[in-house]
Design an enzyme around this catalytic site. Structure first.
Site, short mmCIF file in Angstrom:
data_model
loop_
_atom_site.label_atom_id
_atom_site.label_comp_id
_atom_site.label_asym_id
_atom_site.label_seq_id
_atom_site.Cartn_x
_atom_site.Cartn_y
_atom_site.Cartn_z
N ASP A 144 0.90 -1.27 0.01
CA ASP A 144 -0.11 0.11 -0.07
C ASP A 144 0.77 1.23 -0.04
OD1 ASP A 144 0.86 -0.70 2.82
OD2 ASP A 144 -0.73 0.64 3.55
N GLU A 209 0.43 -1.25 5.54
CA GLU A 209 1.80 -0.92 6.61
C GLU A 209 1.24 0.62 6.87
OE1 GLU A 209 5.16 1.23 7.44
OE2 GLU A 209 4.01 1.41 5.64
#
Length: 522
Positions: A144, A209
């Site tokens: 991400d 994350e």
């Protein structure tokens, strides 16, 4: 005349004091000079005799180079954005999973690789080794990215993966799709060439994350714990190769972060009675809270230089500094306070020597002519390795020193333990060897990751966690993290693939050799 003997005594004592001071200064200068000329804590295993390993050649052909660059561009073009704790582009995350299968067919079809999806969008790979007695290791990266908008002034659209003057532009090029794609690309090449590892390893690709990794990394860890997995070391993102970033340093430095700072989000709030603005009290909720925030900003938390690995960082690099900085860095026992005074003047270096305080949100007021009944502010603290969340909260209470201000911990966690980085530290020395084999001109030093990574979830699986990707950073590049014009040079991405290609093979070493210093001591 009665005072004459006393005057003589005073003069004698004064001469003795001056002479003693001069001798002490000379002794300190001599000791500092000797240390400056002899200190070299970086001389270690890179000059020792390592176990001989038959390496798979790492040459990359022209078509392969075009293919690996195309794979990275395709990854950047998928907007795997984490917008908030509760909102992600799950369609893009699903598409990214399909891209991985297309880009790395050998990884997904090889009988040597065991693969599974975790929490719908994260990916876990297990490659068993031929010697089960060797403890496995793990490489981490995350899929991400944070939001990006072309209107902010990008030179190329942030999800275009466009080439501009030898660089690939786009969100994720340095945080952290270069690691995602680089790790799998290296494994793809190795498997294509018949590589069979001696030491087993895991690869974990988290999908959240940027919003704390509570579903991706955390659930991967739970899965591995249920299987009784323990790891020799973990390597994640977090630091880089700094070229020209540290003033006075003669060579680039690879900063391997051996810990990361903790984090605390603290809410300060004030509640008062509402009323008409035409009859205001002496202090409003906003004024009380503003005063508290001002006290926090004017009274930073204590300096803690030397209580974490930051002192070791400078000592590892001391012999690479130019004079007079070489003299200073070699003798932090003497010049430490002077260095700290300089470091605290800049935000980037100040973050290394204390817990930082950042007021990030301030909310108050309901109407222009109504006295605000409630005001709140949020303070984000990045906690130095020598402190805990509770210690920081107590310091905030003492600094604010106002019973009208309610202080609450919104969320937080303590700093990670400092991982080993001496001559017996397998993970650290393997990363160091890989770097020095590729880039003999660089220096290697332990450092501190001032942000937070997925690796903090893995603390229960290993005592050694390192945070480093061989991404080259020049002055100003740090602003590209979560900023405008994030980019990576095409050459650097190829180097990243080479790095992981060699790292996989270097990890097949059964044990570290005796260090040069250890042999010398014998």
């Amino acid at each position: 005349m009665a005072g004459y003997p006393a005057l003589v005594k005073v003069r004698t004592l004064a001469k003795f004091a001056v002479l003693s001071s001069a001798l002490l200064a000379a002794a300190l200068l001599l000791a500092a000079t000797i240390r400056t000329l002899t200190l070299d804590v970086s001389a270690g295993l890179h000059i020792a005799k390592w176990e001989k390993i038959v390496y798979v050649p790492s040459d990359i052909s022209g078509p392969q180079r075009e293919h690996l660059l195309a794979n990275l561009k395709a990854a950047i073009q998928i907007p795997t954005v984490s917008f908030s704790d509760y909102e992600q582009n799950v369609t893009a995350l699903e598409e990214f999973g399909r891209l991985l299968r297309r880009a790395f067919p050998t990884v997904f079809s090889s009988s040597r690789v065991r693969y599974e999806v975790v929490s719908n969008y994260s990916h876990l790979f297990w490659v068993p080794g031929s010697d089960p007695s060797l403890e496995p290791y793990m490489l981490l990266a995350h899929i991400d990215v944070v939001p990006a908008f072309e209107a902010d002034g990008w030179d190329a659209p942030p999800f275009s993966g466009r080439e501009v003057d030898g660089f690939i532009y786009g969100r994720g090029t340095i945080d952290n799709k270069q690691s995602v794609m680089g790790i799998l690309q290296a494994l793809e090449f190795l498997l294509e060439r018949g590589y069979a590892p001696r030491r087993g390893f895991y690869i974990g690709l988290g999908h959240d994350e940027e919003i704390n990794g509570h579903f991706g990394a955390a659930n991967i860890v739970k899965l591995l714990q249920s299987r009784g997995v323990s790891l020799a070391f973990v390597l994640d993102e977090g630091s880089a190769i700094l070229d020209g970033v540290i003033h006075g340093l003669e060579s680039p430095v690879a900063m391997i972060a051996v810990t990361e700072k903790g984090m605390a989000s603290v809410k300060l709030s004030v509640t008062t009675l509402p009323g008409h603005s035409s009859m205001p009290p002496a202090e409003t909720s906003i004024g009380i809270l503003a005063s508290a925030v001002t006290r926090l900003e004017k009274n930073p938390l204590p300096l803690l230089f030397g209580h974490g690995p930051e002192r070791d960082m400078f000592e590892h690099l001391a012999h690479k500094f130019e004079f007079p900085l070489k003299f200073v860095m070699s003798n932090l026992w003497l010049f430490g306070p002077l260095l700290v005074r300089v470091m605290q003047r800049r935000p980037d270096s100040n973050a290394l020597v204390r817990t930082t305080t950042a007021v990030t949100k301030f909310n108050a007021g309901v109407k222009i002519n109504v006295m605000p009944p409630y005001a709140e502010a949020f303070v984000n603290l990045r906690i130095h390795p020598a402190q805990t969340v509770e210690e920081v909260l107590e310091l905030i209470r003492l600094t604010v020193n106002d019973e009208r201000v309610k202080i609450e911990l919104d969320r937080g966690f303590d700093p990670l333990p400092v991982s080993s980085f001496d001559d017996k530290s397998f993970g650290y020395q393997i990363v160091k060897k890989t770097l020095l084999d590729m880039f003999p001109q660089i220096s290697v030093a332990p450092g501190v990751c001032v942000g937070n990574t997925d690796s903090r979830h893995y603390n229960s699986l290993t005592k050694d966690i390192y945070r480093f990707t061989p991404t080259w950073f020049k002055p100003g590049d740090e602003k590209r993290f979560h900023g405008v014009n994030e980019r990576i040079s095409m050459r650097n991405y190829e180097e990243i693939v080479h790095f992981y290609f060699q790292l996989f093979q270097n990890c097949d070493t059964r044990k570290l050799p005796e260090s040069h210093s250890a042999q010398h001591d014998l």
